[in-house]
Write a protein that holds these residues in place. Structure first.
Motif, short mmCIF file in Angstrom:
data_model
loop_
_atom_site.label_atom_id
_atom_site.label_comp_id
_atom_site.label_asym_id
_atom_site.label_seq_id
_atom_site.Cartn_x
_atom_site.Cartn_y
_atom_site.Cartn_z
N LEU A 234 42.89 34.60 44.01
CA LEU A 234 42.70 33.51 43.06
C LEU A 234 41.53 33.75 42.11
O LEU A 234 41.57 33.36 40.96
CB LEU A 234 42.50 32.18 43.80
N ARG A 235 40.49 34.41 42.60
CA ARG A 235 39.31 34.63 41.76
C ARG A 235 39.22 36.06 41.22
O ARG A 235 38.16 36.50 40.78
CB ARG A 235 38.04 34.35 42.56
N ARG A 239 42.63 38.58 36.56
CA ARG A 239 43.16 37.41 35.85
C ARG A 239 42.50 37.25 34.49
O ARG A 239 43.11 36.71 33.56
CB ARG A 239 42.99 36.15 36.70
N LEU A 273 51.05 29.27 35.40
CA LEU A 273 50.36 28.96 34.14
C LEU A 273 51.09 29.54 32.93
O LEU A 273 50.62 29.41 31.80
CB LEU A 273 48.93 29.52 34.18
N ARG B 315 44.99 24.19 31.59
CA ARG B 315 44.79 24.91 32.84
C ARG B 315 44.01 24.08 33.84
O ARG B 315 44.32 24.04 35.02
CB ARG B 315 43.96 26.18 32.59
N TRP B 319 45.38 21.25 37.47
CA TRP B 319 44.96 21.36 38.86
C TRP B 319 44.24 20.12 39.36
O TRP B 319 43.82 20.07 40.51
CB TRP B 319 44.11 22.61 39.06
N MET B 332 38.07 25.70 39.38
CA MET B 332 37.71 26.95 38.71
C MET B 332 38.60 28.09 39.22
O MET B 332 39.19 28.83 38.45
CB MET B 332 36.25 27.26 38.95
N ALA B 333 38.69 28.19 40.55
CA ALA B 333 39.46 29.30 41.12
C ALA B 333 40.92 29.22 40.71
O ALA B 333 41.54 30.20 40.33
CB ALA B 333 39.33 29.29 42.64
N ARG B 334 41.46 28.01 40.74
CA ARG B 334 42.88 27.87 40.44
C ARG B 334 43.18 28.06 38.96
O ARG B 334 44.23 28.53 38.57
CB ARG B 334 43.40 26.51 40.89
N SER B 335 42.22 27.65 38.10
CA SER B 335 42.49 27.73 36.67
C SER B 335 42.22 29.14 36.15
O SER B 335 42.68 29.49 35.08
CB SER B 335 41.63 26.74 35.91
N GLY B 336 41.46 29.94 36.92
CA GLY B 336 41.17 31.29 36.46
C GLY B 336 40.13 31.32 35.34
O GLY B 336 40.00 32.31 34.64
N LEU B 337 39.40 30.24 35.15
CA LEU B 337 38.36 30.20 34.12
C LEU B 337 36.99 30.47 34.77
O LEU B 337 36.86 30.47 35.99
CB LEU B 337 38.33 28.82 33.44
#
Lengths: 370, 370
Positions: A234-235, A239, A273, B315, B319, B332-337
């Protein structure tokens, strides 16, 4: 003269400021590289009078370095926008590199022109490595260059499989092109230097610092025409490569896997996404090729035509290839329609000028024919 | 009186014509069931004078059957549109069933109201069975009823796992509710009859003929609020269930798997065609719940607001949960930002009235608050 000034200014700037220094990027966006660097050298300030801080503090040391000579000694070349070897569209990054150091026999622009980035987790699984190898061998057979980051895991497997298939591969490093990292991949990186291209925006001798790994990912996305992530937690940093590819409007793809594998959580999240799910090289090639076509004016019409299709027609049309025919059976299986529905859709696409029947199956109608 | 006529006509019609008989469906759409059946009985023709062919030939035998008595003997009830137990929206199918036979202690409409269809390949793999079981146990914990087709493979596993978790399950059969099929699943089907609901549009005694299996899939899609396919080959019938769910505008979901498994080729193809990739019960519940919310007027506004968001905002927003908070780390982890981007996006969503900060994290802003 102007081009020479710009080149010199960019090379000097690469010793003065990291490309992700937003303040410097802003000044450059407003005043240009030559003016920005010239002002800093003359006045110790930015053109508008703004404080450039640490940049100025680094000036004396940076001016003492003769990068052209260093390049000569390393057998590397320094590329700036406008050079024939500068990859197409790399300047469209939010923070484009000041310049690129390249070494190796390949022509970076030519390789980039038909290339796919294959990236992923350092802690890849046997499944991820296996899929990566198959994908890369398949892409090589289709004439694609594989771009990656020479990291452990998926990256290294992508380079290795490409080399094994005698394909072209480009590695984008976070440190200087003379600083192989990770050290354990030195042999692999040397092979890429001898057969493909090693690229970095970090000047020679530069350390592969943490921020530079993140920054490096945008160059992978900017060089390749599309990016596939095979496995990612995920991190995972992989990505961020997808994110940059998306910002550039390039195809963003991810390989699915077991829902129980941590290393597929990132790829599943990306597909959710909006990344395209891909399962083999043909699907990757279709997407990367399609976008290439989409940039040409006429094919855009075709894609717009397809946008207006009913779902069944789109299902069928999406499985037709532009330059080779597909058997009705195959189109039926892939579209999930019945034989009757498939045949009906094909006839309707034919009437709309979007498909044509050949002796051995159906294909998308060549654009020129419309 | 009118309702009684309609009921009698529908039950008789179900002995006369398969619901996928397009000709009969057309006449009924134009003239109604009562008029169509009445004319056939009186004149041996359709209301407009059209030939109803085999339908009329079957009349004498069908009229001799007392279906209400058969229902009583079987402990079954016959449902028609308008009955309280008739599942919501089932009439929106292209070819709605004439009537439904139901048996078992559950209330079909109430169960359908919070239900998910979990379907898939007969030749499921250990992976598919394992994921199915986990998914169903998870859905039961969230109060969902699991709808499936009692077939071998994924279907049977879905029912079994649901029963093991003491959840409610609905099986839609292709043959009559007194004709357990496949025979090897008789014990399972009997347990569903005792604890949940068995449903069929085929009158008692009716054989599970091939066309009826395909027709049955649309009822699974029409009863459940959303459909998940866990494993499917490219030509799997489970894909037709997804197609019907899509036509009804209900969430269409597929579970990914190894790109090397034949049994995931169908799910991957569906995801490529637009099905939502799901990896666990939470994701399924979110989608099915969301659509449920979307039917309510205010939430539609919320969803429209989200449509206009930038990619980063979307994004992050995607979540956030409506009724429980998520930690910034998790978002944060799920959105990839990056952390900075995530916090920035959360603040911006807050300003837009789409998110709010609680003591332990962030959630979607309740609709009433806007």
């Amino acid at each position: 003269m102007r081009r020479e000034d710009e080149r010199r200014a960019r090379i000097l700037l690469s010793r003065l400021a990291e490309p992700y220094d937003e303040r410097v990027q802003q000044v450059v966006a407003e005043h240009g590289v030559v003016e920005t660097v010239g002002c800093a050298v003359r006045d110790g300030r930015a053109p508008g009078g703004a404080d450039l801080g640490r940049l100025v503090a680094r000036l004396a040391r940076a001016e003492a370095v003769d990068d052209e000579r260093i390049a000569g000694r390393l057998g590397a070349r320094i590329l700036v926008p406008g050079d024939p070897e500068w990859p197409d569209g790399l300047d469209q990054l939010e923070h484009p590199p000041w310049c690129l150091w390249a070494t190796g026999p390949g022509d970076l622009a030519a390789l980039a022109d038909r290339s796919v980035a294959v990236v992923g987790a350092r802690a890849s699984t046997a499944y991820g490595d296996h899929v990566t190898a198959g994908l890369c061998v398949d892409l090589v057979a289709r004439g694609f260059t594989v771009v990656s980051g020479a990291a452990f895991g998926i990256d290294a497997t992508a380079h290795r499989a490409t080399l094994a298939a005698e394909g072209s591969t480009v590695a984008v490093l976070a440190g200087g092109v003379d600083v192989p990292y990770p050290r354990a991949n030195t042999g692999l990186i040397d092979r890429i230097r001898r057969t493909g291209v090693l690229v970095s925006e970090t000047p020679p001798g530069g350390a592969p610092a943490r921020m530079r790994f993140l920054a490096r990912n945008r160059i992978i996305a900017g060089v390749a025409r599309g990016t596939v992530v095979v496995e990612a937690g995920l991190r995972s940093g992989a990505r961020s490569t997808l994110k940059h590819a998306r910002e550039l409007g390039r195809p963003v793809m991810a390989v699915p896997g077991s829902v129980e594998s941590l290393m597929s959580q990132g790829t599943h999240a990306e597909i959710r996404l909006g990344a395209e799910l891909v399962t083999d090289g043909a699907e990757v090639a279709e997407l990367v090729g399609r976008i290439g076509d989409d940039l040409a004016p006429v094919k855009q019409g075709e894609s717009r035509a397809a946008d207006g299709l009913t779902e069944d027609l789109r299902r069928v049309w999406q499985w037709l290839r532009p330059r080779s025919s597909s058997a009705v059976d195959d189109v039926m299986a892939r579209s999930g329609l019945t034989l009757r529905e498939t045949l009906g859709a094909l006839r309707e696409l034919e009437r709309a000028g979007l498909a044509e029947e050949l002796l051995d199956g159906w294909q998308r109608r060549p654009v020129g024919a419309r």
